[in-house]
Structure formats: structure tokens, C-alpha cells
Motif scaffolding. Structure first.
Motif, PDB file in Angstrom:
ATOM      1  N   LEU A  49       0.823  -1.207   0.000  1.00  0.00           N
ATOM      2  CA  LEU A  49       0.000   0.000   0.000  1.00  0.00           C
ATOM      3  C   LEU A  49       0.854   1.252   0.000  1.00  0.00           C
ATOM      4  N   SER A  50       0.299   2.287  -0.598  1.00  0.00           N
ATOM      5  CA  SER A  50       0.985   3.572  -0.642  1.00  0.00           C
ATOM      6  C   SER A  50       0.139   4.669  -0.022  1.00  0.00           C
ATOM      7  N   SER A  51      -1.102   4.368   0.301  1.00  0.00           N
ATOM      8  CA  SER A  51      -1.958   5.336   0.983  1.00  0.00           C
ATOM      9  C   SER A  51      -3.162   4.609   1.547  1.00  0.00           C
ATOM     10  N   GLY A  52      -3.776   5.221   2.569  1.00  0.00           N
ATOM     11  CA  GLY A  52      -5.057   4.747   3.042  1.00  0.00           C
ATOM     12  C   GLY A  52      -5.036   3.418   3.759  1.00  0.00           C
ATOM     13  N   LYS A  53      -5.919   2.544   3.319  1.00  0.00           N
ATOM     14  CA  LYS A  53      -6.214   1.332   4.061  1.00  0.00           C
ATOM     15  C   LYS A  53      -6.557   0.220   3.083  1.00  0.00           C
ATOM     16  N   ILE A  60      -6.141  -6.202   8.178  1.00  0.00           N
ATOM     17  CA  ILE A  60      -6.330  -4.816   7.749  1.00  0.00           C
ATOM     18  C   ILE A  60      -4.989  -4.117   7.854  1.00  0.00           C
ATOM     19  N   ALA A  61      -4.612  -3.373   6.827  1.00  0.00           N
ATOM     20  CA  ALA A  61      -3.376  -2.592   6.860  1.00  0.00           C
ATOM     21  C   ALA A  61      -3.715  -1.141   6.584  1.00  0.00           C
ATOM     22  N   THR A  62      -3.091  -0.267   7.368  1.00  0.00           N
ATOM     23  CA  THR A  62      -3.286   1.174   7.185  1.00  0.00           C
ATOM     24  C   THR A  62      -1.931   1.842   7.073  1.00  0.00           C
ATOM     25  N   LEU A  72      -0.566  -2.998  10.972  1.00  0.00           N
ATOM     26  CA  LEU A  72      -1.218  -4.225  10.504  1.00  0.00           C
ATOM     27  C   LEU A  72      -2.097  -4.714  11.643  1.00  0.00           C
ATOM     28  N   HIS A  73      -3.359  -4.930  11.349  1.00  0.00           N
ATOM     29  CA  HIS A  73      -4.300  -5.415  12.348  1.00  0.00           C
ATOM     30  C   HIS A  73      -4.800  -6.800  11.942  1.00  0.00           C
TER      31      HIS A  73
END
Lengths: 110, 114
Positions: A49-53, A60-62, A72-73
Motif C-alpha cells: 500500500l501507498s496510501s489509506g487502508k 487490515i493494513a493502514t 497491521l491489524h
């Protein structure tokens, strides 16, 4: 100081608990990876990822680019989630080589 | 489809011996990376190929380490006169060329130098 820092280094939790693993980096990046490595096994890419979620199943990664931080959840954790989770970044210049954190060893107890 | 494969999976070498580690990337992948992972550590970058061109070898720890990818597909990492500190897992990864593409990792070669 490493360019990519993870916390905690080790995490033990009971099955079903909500898990959070944190990653902070000190350089400008074009993308960040979350990777999973099982003992004796290869590395699997979970997210890039490069932005957001991003969300995939219970994961889930944000990322917050301004704060240079990603999390990282894992929801409803399960013993099969036990592994080393590694954060890795791609710098803004140069090639797409990954710079890795040292990993977080997660153990989920039944 | 086939993923990234590496061989051998395990290698035990006597100190001073030369070793060659092979990586077969995913077919059509332009970029290929070698990483070294010491016990209990995160992987560290060794070298990078785009097709047959070795564009970055800044991570190779010494001139005993040499990598090639002569036809732009299979790559070999060679370590000459192995030392105990070379003991590690050597990981190969491949991707399409764009910067934000996922890298796919092989299972690694675990090298033990005695």
C-alpha cells in the motif's frame, strides 16, 4: 537507527484477540509491504500500500504517509496466524528493492 | 501457476568451499532480487536485476559474492571461499518492473558454512 522500525518485536496473545503491529520508517517511500513468514517457510506478501487502508479477510493494513507510520491489524486472531510479520518499504528513488524491518514474532495461544 | 523456486533448499559447505545458489523467477517477471536473511533478522538487500542487467549490487557484502542472470530469467548467486558469517537464508524475489508491483518470494536456500 534502522530505516524501518517495528513494534513490538514479540507478541503473544490469546485466540480471538485483536492484534496490532506497528511500523515506522524514516525515509520517503513509494510503497510499503506487509509480509508474513512462517518458521522455515518462505515469505508471502500480504499487502502492498501507498496510501489509506486495505482489507483482506481478517487482516487490515493502514498507512499514514505524513506520519511515516503503518499498522497491521488482525481481527479474531487464530493460532494459524502465528508467524513473523515483516514491514518493508520501497524508497522513492532508485530501484524497487525492499528495505525490511526486523519483524514481529506473533504467537497466538489456543 | 508456478511461483519462484530456488535450489538447493539446504546447503552445507565447508569453510573455503565455493557454492552456487539458483533462482527460477516467475515466467515473464522482469525484476529479480536477491536478499540475505541472517538468523533472527529481517532480510537485507544484496543485488537487483532488470532482465539480464545487474542494475544494483550495492548490497553484496564482499567481492566473494557474485550474481548473474545471463538470459534474463534464471539467476545464480555464487559465493566463493565461503566463510562462517555467510551462513544465512538466501531469498530470491521477482516482480514485474513497475515500482509498486508485489514481489513474489521463493522459499529460500538455507546455507550453513561449517
Amino acid at each position: 537507527k534502522n530505516e524501518v522500525e517495528q513494534s513490538p518485536q514479540n507478541l503473544t496473545a490469546q485466540e480471538g484477540e485483536f492484534i496490532t503491529i506497528n511500523c515506522s520508517y524514516s525515509v520517503g517511500i513509494s510503497a510499503l509491504h506487509w509480509l508474513q513468514q512462517h518458521p522455515g517457510g518462505g515469505i508471502v506478501s500480504l499487502f502492498m500500500l501507498s496510501s489509506g487502508k486495505k482489507k483482506h479477510g481478517r487482516l487490515i493494513a493502514t498507512i499514514n504517509i505524513q506520519e511515516k507510520h503503518s499498522s497491521l491489524h488482525i481481527t479474531a486472531s487464530h493460532p494459524r496466524d502465528s508467524a513473523v510479520y515483516i514491514c518493508a518499504v520501497i524508497g522513492m528513488v532508485g530501484n524497487e528493492k525492499l528495505t525490511f524491518g526486523t519483524g514481529t514474532r506473533l504467537t497466538i495461544i489456543p | 501457476g508456478a511461483g519462484v523456486s530456488q535450489s538447493p533448499r539446504y546447503k552445507v559447505a565447508k569453510r573455503g568451499q565455493d557454492v552456487a545458489l539458483r533462482c527460477d523467477p516467475i515466467s515473464g517477471h522482469v525484476s529479480l532480487f536477491w536478499y540475505q536473511q541472517a538468523l533472527g533478522q529481517g532480510p537485507e538487500f544484496l543485488t537487483y536485476f532488470q532482465n539480464e542487467a545487474q542494475l544494483d549490487k550495492s548490497g553484496l557484502p564482499s567481492d566473494r559474492f557474485f550474481a548473474e542472470r545471463p538470459e534474463g530469467s534464471v539467476s545464480t548467486l555464487k559465493i566463493q571461499r565461503t566463510q562462517q558469517e555467510d551462513s544465512a537464508v538466501y531469498l530470491c524475489a521477482s516482480s514485474h518492473t513497475q515500482r509498486e508491483e508485489t514481489q513474489y518470494f521463493g522459499p529460500g536456500t538455507r546455507l550453513l558454512v561449517l
